[in-house]
Design an enzyme around this catalytic site. Structure first.
Site, PDB file in Angstrom:
ATOM      1  N   ASP A 260      -6.807  -2.952   4.042  1.00 36.31           N
ATOM      2  CA  ASP A 260      -5.578  -2.203   4.318  1.00 36.31           C
ATOM      3  C   ASP A 260      -5.183  -2.251   5.788  1.00 36.31           C
ATOM      4  OD1 ASP A 260      -5.357  -1.573   1.685  1.00 36.31           O
ATOM      5  OD2 ASP A 260      -6.278   0.397   1.891  1.00 36.31           O
TER       6      ASP A 260
ATOM      7  N   HIS B  15       0.856  -1.183   0.000  1.00 37.72           N
ATOM      8  CA  HIS B  15       0.000   0.000   0.000  1.00 37.72           C
ATOM      9  C   HIS B  15       0.897   1.239   0.000  1.00 37.72           C
ATOM     10  CE1 HIS B  15      -3.728   2.204   0.760  1.00 37.72           C
ATOM     11  NE2 HIS B  15      -3.059   2.932   1.634  1.00 37.72           N
TER      12      HIS B  15
END
Ligand code: GRF
Length: 195
Positions: free
Chosen positions: A148, A112
């Site tokens: 995430d 990410h």
């Protein structure tokens, strides 16, 4: 001789992180081999790159399945066929069913473009600029059922410079992603980190 872990990569687009992993895995002493690349989009440029590198590829569209569970079951069947030990998400833009995510917990990684836990979700580079942050970076982390989230394995930092746009910052972070992901995957394969 080290037994290489069998790694499948899931993508939805460009595939530059996928390419970095494929490139790293060419080294004889790298502890992983890339056994297949799956995309949920037939037009993902990464699919053609993987095929050109001689890696098995597969594509399925969620539109051909009645629900998330059956789509994920189709992905699972492909991963079984490839006998994948680990899964690396590399720009894979679809949320998993809880069952699939739980099944792969501890064996699935993601990258990410932010210093998690800051700036989860979409457009993290823009989020970092809007927040007035002095630095940003990327995080390779374990995938758990929450988006995430999941413990970080490795982070690399970059400065945010005056005049940065989301694009210039994204490019600076991306260069670090291409270093971080192969390094983090190697650490996992060597058993240096575990969830
Ligand atoms: C990367 O920035 C990655 O961190 C994020 O999506 C982007 C994918 O880029 N999850 P690419 O397809 O690897 O080039």
């Amino acid at each position: 001789m080290t037994v290489k872990k069998r790694v499948a990569i899931l993508i939805s687009g460009r595939g530059s992180n996928m390419s970095a992993l494929i490139e790293a895995a060419r080294a004889p002493d790298y502890p992983a081999e890339i056994v297949g690349v799956f995309s949920n989009r037939s037009d993902a440029p990464g699919l053609a790159i993987a095929a050109a590198a001689g890696i098995p590829t597969a594509f399925r569209s969620h539109k051909d399945f009645p629900d998330r569970e059956s789509f994920d079951a189709a992905i699972q069947a492909i991963l079984d066929e490839w006998r994948a030990d680990l899964v690396c998400l590399a720009g894979y833009m679809r949320i998993f069913s809880t069952g699939f995510a739980e099944r792969w917990t501890g064996r699935m990684l993601n990258i990410h473009p932010s210093l998690l836990p800051r700036h989860k979700g979409l457009k993290p580079q823009l989020q970092a600029l809007d927040a007035g942050d002095a630095e940003s970076g990327c995080t390779v982390h374990w995938v758990i059922p929450d988006l995430d989230d999941g413990p970080a394995i490795l982070q690399r930092r970059v400065p945010i410079l005056p005049g940065d746009t989301a694009e210039t910052l994204a490019a600076r972070i991306l260069a670090e992603e291409h270093i971080a992901y192969p390094q983090a995957l190697a650490m996992v394969c060597r058993g240096e980190v575990a969830l």
